[in-house]
Write a protein that holds these residues in place. Structure first.
Motif, PDB file in Angstrom:
ATOM      1  N   ARG A 117       0.838  -1.236   0.061  1.00 62.62           N
ATOM      2  CA  ARG A 117       0.056  -0.014  -0.210  1.00 62.62           C
ATOM      3  C   ARG A 117       0.717   1.264   0.121  1.00 62.62           C
ATOM      4  NH1 ARG A 117      -3.248  -1.929   3.234  1.00 62.62           N
ATOM      5  NH2 ARG A 117      -2.128  -1.274   5.226  1.00 62.62           N
ATOM      6  N   ARG A 158      -1.810   1.403  -3.621  1.00 62.97           N
ATOM      7  CA  ARG A 158      -2.924   0.722  -3.755  1.00 62.97           C
ATOM      8  C   ARG A 158      -3.103  -0.384  -3.108  1.00 62.97           C
ATOM      9  NH1 ARG A 158      -2.102  -3.318  -7.865  1.00 62.97           N
ATOM     10  NH2 ARG A 158      -0.397  -3.012  -8.916  1.00 62.97           N
ATOM     11  N   GLU A 159      -4.138  -1.314  -2.799  1.00 63.29           N
ATOM     12  CA  GLU A 159      -4.360  -2.587  -2.135  1.00 63.29           C
ATOM     13  C   GLU A 159      -3.628  -3.561  -3.102  1.00 63.29           C
ATOM     14  OE1 GLU A 159      -5.508  -2.694   1.113  1.00 63.29           O
ATOM     15  OE2 GLU A 159      -5.573  -0.559   0.770  1.00 63.29           O
TER      16      GLU A 159
END
Length: 106
Positions: free
Chosen positions: A45, A50-51
């Motif tokens: 992350r 982002r995930e």
């Protein structure tokens, strides 16, 4: 070791390390939280922004690349430690002196 994220630079023993931007970001995030175990998902992350998707091994691949480059620059030293089931931790350790942290971030 010296990490200068604003200059996109890391040095070991005064010599610039040839790191990709992603490798430098990963090293920087680990150094900012030195001696703390960081989960792979948290690193992803912070570095990728982002995930992480299930099954993604990007963090592991970049950790392996960093280990090779750091070992080449400072033979005998270990920097990135794996904590199976938890994540990774940055701590500078030499086999003769396992409690010697020698890195800074700028």
């Amino acid at each position: 070791m010296e990490i200068l994220p604003d200059e996109n630079l890391a040095r070991a023993r005064g010599r610039a390390l040839m790191l990709s931007i992603r490798e430098l970001r990963l090293l920087t995030e680990l150094a900012r939280r030195a001696d703390r175990i960081m989960a792979r998902e948290e690193l992803f992350r912070l570095v990728w922004g982002r995930e992480m998707r299930p099954g993604d091994r990007s963090v592991d691949v970049y950790v392996r690349k960093l280990r090779v480059k750091l070992q080449e620059a400072m033979p005998g030293w270990r920097f990135i430690h794996t904590h199976f089931g938890f994540g990774y931790r940055l701590s500078a350790e030499h086999p003769r002196n396992a409690h010697n942290n020698q890195f800074t971030t700028g």
